[in-house]
Enzyme design. Structure first.
Site, PDB file in Angstrom:
ATOM      1  N   ASP A  61      -6.211  -3.215  11.328  1.00 21.69           N
ATOM      2  CA  ASP A  61      -5.041  -2.338  11.386  1.00 21.69           C
ATOM      3  C   ASP A  61      -4.890  -1.825  12.811  1.00 21.69           C
ATOM      4  O   ASP A  61      -5.813  -1.921  13.638  1.00 21.69           O
ATOM      5  CB  ASP A  61      -5.262  -1.165  10.400  1.00 21.69           C
ATOM      6  CG  ASP A  61      -3.992  -0.389  10.102  1.00 21.69           C
ATOM      7  OD1 ASP A  61      -4.082   0.599   9.365  1.00 21.69           O
ATOM      8  OD2 ASP A  61      -2.917  -0.781  10.608  1.00 21.69           O
ATOM      9  N   CYS A  80       0.811  -1.216   0.000  1.00 19.44           N
ATOM     10  CA  CYS A  80       0.000   0.000   0.000  1.00 19.44           C
ATOM     11  C   CYS A  80       0.842   1.262   0.000  1.00 19.44           C
ATOM     12  O   CYS A  80       2.024   1.244   0.377  1.00 19.44           O
ATOM     13  CB  CYS A  80      -0.912   0.005   1.225  1.00 19.44           C
ATOM     14  SG  CYS A  80      -2.262   1.209   1.102  1.00 19.44           S
TER      15      CYS A  80
END
Ligand SMILES: O=C(O)c1ccccc1NCC(=O)[C@H](O)[C@H](O)COP(=O)(O)O
Length: 211
Positions: free
Chosen positions: A127, A8
């Protein structure tokens, strides 16, 4: 089973090429202006042209307006939307495109209830709870992940080549997601770290698969 890999926060052509060459299954573009990894939709569209078929392009949003999500989705060939802010299930569902729901894990968050309320998500990306919503390079306590979490689990938060094997052995996610752990600096990927991360995932899944 194969553990899929999302890299990412890409901002440069060479880094997109390196992630694809290393075997990433998905690459992510951050459409959150305060992030040091932010790219405009036009820039992301340029970068996305380098991505071959069967590698997903993921667009990441944090509390964006519906117009911004729609405009970005019309500009960039996104396979998946990733909602990383406080977006409601109705908002996430409203774009007629597959999407990931990020959960910023902290004690007291009922992840089973959270997952159930976002049951239309293609996956739940777990996360760490960090200032700035994400990309913090912090590992959260994987013991907070309930064994009966519904849906597909994407593990994120502070992963790198040195801990992703342990993460796979302990959590058994369908995919792992990394940003800081493969960087030389914010938004600047280190190609050796990308290769090492992918190799560590492959080694771990081989070991798990042999159990
Ligand atoms: O990457 C960012 O800068 C970011 C900013 C705001 C919200 C989300 C962001 N990234 C989302 C991701 O999917 C990251 O890969 C994830 O947070 C893990 O990041 P890291 O701990 O640095 O590997």
């Amino acid at each position: 089973m194969k553990t899929r890999i999302k890299i990412c926060g890409l901002t440069r052509e060479a880094d997109v090429d390196a992630a694809v060459a290393a075997g990433a299954d998905a690459i992510g573009f951050v459409f959150y202006p305060p992030s040091p990894r932010y790219v405009t939709p036009e820039r992301a569209a340029e970068l996305a042209c380098r991505v071959p078929p069967f590698v997903d392009v993921v667009g990441l949003f944090v509390n964006a307006t519906a117009d911004d999500v729609a405009t970005t989705s019309a500009t960039v060939p996104l396979n998946l939307l990733q909602f990383h802010g406080d977006e409601t299930p109705e908002f996430c569902r409203s774009f007629a495109r597959p999407w990931l729901r990020a959960a910023r894990v902290r004690p007291g968050l009922d992840l089973v209830e959270f997952a159930r309320s976002y049951s239309n998500a293609r996956g739940l990306l777990l996360d760490a709870f960090v200032e700035g919503y994400g990309g913090g390079g912090h590992v959260f306590d994987w013991m907070l992940i309930p064994p009966d979490l519904p849906g597909y689990l994407v593990l994120s938060g502070g992963l790198h080549a040195g801990n992703v094997g342990d993460a796979i052995r302990r959590v058994r996610p369908v995919a792992v997601d990394v940003s800081s752990g493969v960087e030389a600096g914010k938004g600047i990927k280190d190609h050796d770290k990308i290769a090492a991360f992918v190799a560590a995932v492959r080694a771990a899944e081989a070991a798990v698969g042999s159990i």
